[in-house]
Write a protein that holds these residues in place. Structure first.
Motif, PDB file in Angstrom:
ATOM      1  N   PRO A   1       0.828  -1.211   0.000  1.00  0.00           N
ATOM      2  CA  PRO A   1       0.000   0.000   0.000  1.00  0.00           C
ATOM      3  C   PRO A   1       0.861   1.259   0.000  1.00  0.00           C
ATOM      4  O   PRO A   1       2.050   1.219   0.332  1.00  0.00           O
ATOM      5  CB  PRO A   1      -0.783  -0.102   1.318  1.00  0.00           C
ATOM      6  N   ALA A   2       0.244   2.382  -0.334  1.00  0.00           N
ATOM      7  CA  ALA A   2       0.940   3.668  -0.284  1.00  0.00           C
ATOM      8  C   ALA A   2       1.446   3.914   1.134  1.00  0.00           C
ATOM      9  O   ALA A   2       0.834   3.478   2.111  1.00  0.00           O
ATOM     10  CB  ALA A   2       0.001   4.783  -0.725  1.00  0.00           C
ATOM     11  N   ARG A   3       2.571   4.613   1.226  1.00  0.00           N
ATOM     12  CA  ARG A   3       3.199   4.798   2.526  1.00  0.00           C
ATOM     13  C   ARG A   3       3.734   6.230   2.629  1.00  0.00           C
ATOM     14  O   ARG A   3       4.168   6.807   1.638  1.00  0.00           O
ATOM     15  CB  ARG A   3       4.361   3.815   2.668  1.00  0.00           C
ATOM     16  N   ILE A   4       3.674   6.767   3.828  1.00  0.00           N
ATOM     17  CA  ILE A   4       4.273   8.075   4.118  1.00  0.00           C
ATOM     18  C   ILE A   4       5.515   7.833   4.960  1.00  0.00           C
ATOM     19  O   ILE A   4       5.444   7.190   6.007  1.00  0.00           O
ATOM     20  CB  ILE A   4       3.287   8.973   4.897  1.00  0.00           C
ATOM     21  N   ALA A   5       6.659   8.317   4.489  1.00  0.00           N
ATOM     22  CA  ALA A   5       7.894   8.173   5.264  1.00  0.00           C
ATOM     23  C   ALA A   5       7.930   9.258   6.331  1.00  0.00           C
ATOM     24  O   ALA A   5       7.758  10.436   6.012  1.00  0.00           O
ATOM     25  CB  ALA A   5       9.110   8.291   4.350  1.00  0.00           C
ATOM     26  N   PRO A   6       8.143   8.894   7.574  1.00  0.00           N
ATOM     27  CA  PRO A   6       8.204   9.930   8.610  1.00  0.00           C
ATOM     28  C   PRO A   6       9.388  10.875   8.382  1.00  0.00           C
ATOM     29  O   PRO A   6      10.368  10.511   7.720  1.00  0.00           O
ATOM     30  CB  PRO A   6       8.385   9.126   9.907  1.00  0.00           C
ATOM     31  N   ALA A   7       9.259  12.086   8.918  1.00  0.00           N
ATOM     32  CA  ALA A   7      10.336  13.073   8.799  1.00  0.00           C
ATOM     33  C   ALA A   7      11.644  12.443   9.274  1.00  0.00           C
ATOM     34  O   ALA A   7      11.671  11.756  10.291  1.00  0.00           O
ATOM     35  CB  ALA A   7      10.003  14.307   9.629  1.00  0.00           C
ATOM     36  N   GLY A   8      12.708  12.649   8.518  1.00  0.00           N
ATOM     37  CA  GLY A   8      14.004  12.137   8.917  1.00  0.00           C
ATOM     38  C   GLY A   8      14.358  10.803   8.285  1.00  0.00           C
ATOM     39  O   GLY A   8      15.520  10.409   8.298  1.00  0.00           O
ATOM     40  N   GLU A   9      13.361  10.094   7.749  1.00  0.00           N
ATOM     41  CA  GLU A   9      13.682   8.822   7.093  1.00  0.00           C
ATOM     42  C   GLU A   9      14.256   9.105   5.718  1.00  0.00           C
ATOM     43  O   GLU A   9      13.624   9.757   4.883  1.00  0.00           O
ATOM     44  CB  GLU A   9      12.418   7.947   6.975  1.00  0.00           C
ATOM     45  N   GLY A  10      15.459   8.602   5.456  1.00  0.00           N
ATOM     46  CA  GLY A  10      16.104   8.840   4.169  1.00  0.00           C
ATOM     47  C   GLY A  10      15.370   8.135   3.048  1.00  0.00           C
ATOM     48  O   GLY A  10      14.504   7.295   3.267  1.00  0.00           O
ATOM     49  N   ILE A  11      15.751   8.500   1.833  1.00  0.00           N
ATOM     50  CA  ILE A  11      15.205   7.865   0.631  1.00  0.00           C
ATOM     51  C   ILE A  11      15.604   6.388   0.639  1.00  0.00           C
ATOM     52  O   ILE A  11      16.772   6.063   0.844  1.00  0.00           O
ATOM     53  CB  ILE A  11      15.783   8.570  -0.616  1.00  0.00           C
ATOM     54  N   GLY A  12      14.643   5.512   0.394  1.00  0.00           N
ATOM     55  CA  GLY A  12      14.907   4.076   0.420  1.00  0.00           C
ATOM     56  C   GLY A  12      15.292   3.529  -0.940  1.00  0.00           C
ATOM     57  O   GLY A  12      15.273   4.236  -1.954  1.00  0.00           O
ATOM     58  N   GLN A  13      15.632   2.236  -0.962  1.00  0.00           N
ATOM     59  CA  GLN A  13      16.107   1.605  -2.199  1.00  0.00           C
ATOM     60  C   GLN A  13      15.036   1.591  -3.293  1.00  0.00           C
ATOM     61  O   GLN A  13      15.350   1.656  -4.472  1.00  0.00           O
ATOM     62  CB  GLN A  13      16.560   0.166  -1.907  1.00  0.00           C
ATOM     63  N   GLU A  14      13.764   1.499  -2.902  1.00  0.00           N
ATOM     64  CA  GLU A  14      12.721   1.468  -3.928  1.00  0.00           C
ATOM     65  C   GLU A  14      12.576   2.838  -4.590  1.00  0.00           C
ATOM     66  O   GLU A  14      12.453   2.940  -5.813  1.00  0.00           O
ATOM     67  CB  GLU A  14      11.391   1.032  -3.317  1.00  0.00           C
TER      68      GLU A  14
ATOM     69  N   CYS B   1      29.777   4.118 -15.887  1.00  0.00           N
ATOM     70  CA  CYS B   1      30.310   4.999 -14.847  1.00  0.00           C
ATOM     71  C   CYS B   1      31.119   4.168 -13.855  1.00  0.00           C
ATOM     72  O   CYS B   1      30.711   3.069 -13.475  1.00  0.00           O
ATOM     73  CB  CYS B   1      29.164   5.714 -14.127  1.00  0.00           C
ATOM     74  N   ALA B   2      32.253   4.720 -13.439  1.00  0.00           N
ATOM     75  CA  ALA B   2      33.098   4.024 -12.462  1.00  0.00           C
ATOM     76  C   ALA B   2      32.365   3.809 -11.142  1.00  0.00           C
ATOM     77  O   ALA B   2      32.684   2.900 -10.384  1.00  0.00           O
ATOM     78  CB  ALA B   2      34.382   4.820 -12.223  1.00  0.00           C
ATOM     79  N   GLY B   3      31.362   4.648 -10.875  1.00  0.00           N
ATOM     80  CA  GLY B   3      30.598   4.534  -9.633  1.00  0.00           C
ATOM     81  C   GLY B   3      29.392   3.626  -9.739  1.00  0.00           C
ATOM     82  O   GLY B   3      28.620   3.515  -8.773  1.00  0.00           O
ATOM     83  N   ASN B   4      29.214   2.982 -10.890  1.00  0.00           N
ATOM     84  CA  ASN B   4      28.060   2.079 -11.023  1.00  0.00           C
ATOM     85  C   ASN B   4      28.110   1.033  -9.909  1.00  0.00           C
ATOM     86  O   ASN B   4      29.163   0.460  -9.636  1.00  0.00           O
ATOM     87  CB  ASN B   4      28.086   1.393 -12.401  1.00  0.00           C
ATOM     88  N   GLY B   5      26.966   0.800  -9.276  1.00  0.00           N
ATOM     89  CA  GLY B   5      26.902  -0.172  -8.192  1.00  0.00           C
ATOM     90  C   GLY B   5      27.161   0.414  -6.811  1.00  0.00           C
ATOM     91  O   GLY B   5      27.020  -0.272  -5.807  1.00  0.00           O
ATOM     92  N   ARG B   6      27.495   1.717  -6.756  1.00  0.00           N
ATOM     93  CA  ARG B   6      27.916   2.300  -5.474  1.00  0.00           C
ATOM     94  C   ARG B   6      26.837   2.202  -4.392  1.00  0.00           C
ATOM     95  O   ARG B   6      27.136   1.907  -3.235  1.00  0.00           O
ATOM     96  CB  ARG B   6      28.317   3.761  -5.691  1.00  0.00           C
ATOM     97  N   ALA B   7      25.586   2.467  -4.764  1.00  0.00           N
ATOM     98  CA  ALA B   7      24.538   2.531  -3.739  1.00  0.00           C
ATOM     99  C   ALA B   7      24.143   1.149  -3.225  1.00  0.00           C
ATOM    100  O   ALA B   7      23.354   1.040  -2.290  1.00  0.00           O
ATOM    101  CB  ALA B   7      23.308   3.264  -4.267  1.00  0.00           C
ATOM    102  N   LEU B   8      24.700   0.089  -3.825  1.00  0.00           N
ATOM    103  CA  LEU B   8      24.464  -1.261  -3.314  1.00  0.00           C
ATOM    104  C   LEU B   8      25.510  -1.649  -2.273  1.00  0.00           C
ATOM    105  O   LEU B   8      25.382  -2.692  -1.633  1.00  0.00           O
ATOM    106  CB  LEU B   8      24.481  -2.272  -4.469  1.00  0.00           C
ATOM    107  N   LEU B   9      26.540  -0.835  -2.133  1.00  0.00           N
ATOM    108  CA  LEU B   9      27.604  -1.149  -1.176  1.00  0.00           C
ATOM    109  C   LEU B   9      27.133  -0.868   0.250  1.00  0.00           C
ATOM    110  O   LEU B   9      26.350   0.044   0.495  1.00  0.00           O
ATOM    111  CB  LEU B   9      28.857  -0.319  -1.478  1.00  0.00           C
TER     112      LEU B   9
END
Lengths: 376, 376
Positions: free
Chosen positions: A12-25, B100-108
């Motif tokens: 489902p849609a989700r709201i990230a609380p303040a301070g939560e960084g951008i996630g992998q998705e 890019c030499a940095g490809n894959g960086r955010a998976l580290l």
């Protein structure tokens, strides 16, 4: 796993609380979609590859030779048109500024989790194609039709619903000459790039990007308002997660916005701008999906005081952005530059975020931190 | 603020601890730069706007008519060449896969904080221009020259250093015919797009992107190895933050990698793929900057067992990726598809991350989560 369904990979849609960084998705979306690098505001027509792109699912593999656009539903004569048939209609070209409805989403707090735009999801192109009204005239729209539904070839799952991307527009608006709605087959004089809808897309001047259905393959005239996912669930201004009690308001036309090409030069990582003391010509573009921009104002003190910028006249491209500029005299120190547009209808940009659950239409003013240092 | 300098907006390199989400600065880079949407692996030559882009500072405003490429330093005849002069040399076209030499960086994990690529920072183009060796021959390189230094028109601050983007290549390698190094003025038969270096860029087949200097305006022959920021500080494989004790190893050629165009269709937000049971043709591309790819293997059980894929022959484009494909029989349930390339020199891709401080050359195998469900 016998019971597995596509819903199992679709939260489902989700709201990230303040301070939560951008996630992998969110990052996976940000890495494949992209905005306009703001220095590219220097171009009246955005060069190929710099116009913003938002693709919901995959870019479909498309074969222009075999492509057919069907027109059906509440029409007298169902049509199946190939590219040659569409090119045989009178062609028009419109210069259109397009912006993603989610532009500004990642600046909201708390942050709706979706494509994490800052302010750069915009671009302007010359779109060439057939006025939608001409194609509908040939099919003969029946009097009971109230909307046209547009189906793209892109297919995926969203919030648990497996779907082709599909949106509608109301009649008679969609077919009216003055609306400028196009079935486009060329962008800046060349065939559409794959990511912009090759070989066919809808262009709906003044509306946010979700209306401009890409990889267009089907138009269906219907006698009741369309209630598909992208119309009734997504792309609504809504403040309560209880959709049954808050149907929300539809996202339609682009709210006014001005953007500045950040002056000076950037630090690679912080993106903070560095300028040297003296007069600095600030430049940018401004637009509104509701009509011409009437005024652009610039502030060098984070919105405490404002000065009017020079604004180019809107003609001859009523659906394209307008250039603005002004001179700012930089003095050593830290500054926050801000700019806001006001359109002919008096709509303007807020200084506080206009929050909603989907993160749509956030036209909060752009803020550009600048450090002015003496030249080396 | 009298003492303010550009260093005040330019923090030292930082490693984000495990679990820290992507921050606003990384997002600002991700929103303007972009990768190849992986379904675009279907194209042998990447269409305009889908090739990855990484711009360190701003895309410069460039006027091709007034553009000059100067060649100076340890040469007999300093040159100043306009576009017409470069077009008067014999032209060659090379199909080159660039990454890019940095490809894959955010998976580290932990994650070096910079442009946060997942696996998509790649693309292939036909680059047309002048072999570097022909231009250097005309200038007459003096015997004591050991490197050529290439300066772009992009200007900014990085890790406290205000700079034009600048990189070097060793001699005689850079000038040798077999290296394929080009001063390119066309990409896929058209003038370079602004974000790819208009009007001129260097192309260094087989090397990571940092070597392919964009907006090329100056070549300087030097009699000692170049020690500028992008050569000696950035773009080094390094494991200790103490640069004086760990000069690191230079980042040069592209490590082998295979990527898969994810099968089926995606969920918008999770990007998880959905397929239906039965045979699924998996397709992708594989490359190595060290030579031809000799083998591509695919695993449907997250790397426990592997099967060889069919691999296209590398000719006639020795610097471009090679297509591969295989059939996987999907059964209901969750699967993790994996693919790895091995080049003719025996180099292959690791199953565990090859971590370093800059997050360079991470050719960890791609993992594609797939849910197989019965067709509706």
């Amino acid at each position: 796993m016998d019971q597995a369904s596509a819903r199992d990979v679709s939260a489902p849609a989700r709201i990230a609380p303040a301070g939560e960084g951008i996630g992998q998705e969110e990052l996976a979306l940000a890495a494949r979609n992209h905005g306009l690098p703001l220095e590219a505001l220097r171009y009246e027509v955005t060069p190929p590859g710099l116009h913003y792109v938002l693709v919901h699912y995959d870019i479909p593999a498309a074969d222009a030779d075999g492509w057919r656009l069907t027109v059906g539903g509440r029409v007298d004569t169902p049509l199946s048109l190939d590219l040659d048939a569409l090119r045989a209609f009178p062609a028009v070209t419109h210069r259109v500024t397009m912006e993603c409805a989610g532009n500004g989403r990642a600046l909201l707090s708390p942050r709706p989790v979706s494509q994490p735009w800052l302010v750069e999801a915009v671009g302007t192109a010359d779109w060439t194609g057939v006025p939608l009204g001409l194609v509908l005239d040939r099919a003969g729209v029946r009097p009971d039709a109230v909307e046209a539904v547009f189906t793209g070839a892109d297919h995926g799952v969203e919030r648990g619903v497996e779907q082709d991307y599909r949106r509608s527009l109301p009649l008679p608006y969609a077919a009216a000459d003055g609306s400028g709605v196009l079935i486009a087959y060329a962008m800046n004089g060349l065939p559409l790039p794959p990511q912009h809808g090759y070989p066919l897309r809808l262009v709906v001047p003044g509306w946010y990007g979700m209306a401009h259905v890409k990889w267009l393959r089907e138009i269906t005239l219907v006698d009741a308002p369309f209630t598909g996912f992208q119309q009734s669930a997504a792309y609504r201004f809504r403040w309560s997660a209880d959709e049954s009690n808050d149907p929300g308001e539809p996202v339609t036309r682009i709210a006014p916005r001005a953007l500045m090409a950040p002056p000076g030069f950037p630090d690679f990582m912080s993106r903070t701008r560095v300028v040297h003391p003296g007069p600095v010509r600030l430049r940018g573009r401004a637009w509104s999906g509701h009509g011409a921009v009437a005024q652009v104002e610039v502030s060098a003190d984070d919105g405490l005081t404002w000065a009017r910028a020079e604004l180019a006249a809107p003609d001859p491209h009523p659906w394209a952005w307008q250039a603005w500029s002004c001179v700012w005299t930089a003095v050593p120190g830290r500054h926050t530059l801000t700019v806001r547009a006001t359109d002919a209808g008096g709509r303007t940009q807020p200084l506080e975020q206009p929050w909603n659950l989907g993160g749509f239409g956030n036209n909060l003013v752009q803020r550009v931190p600048v450090l002015c240092v003496a030249a080396p």
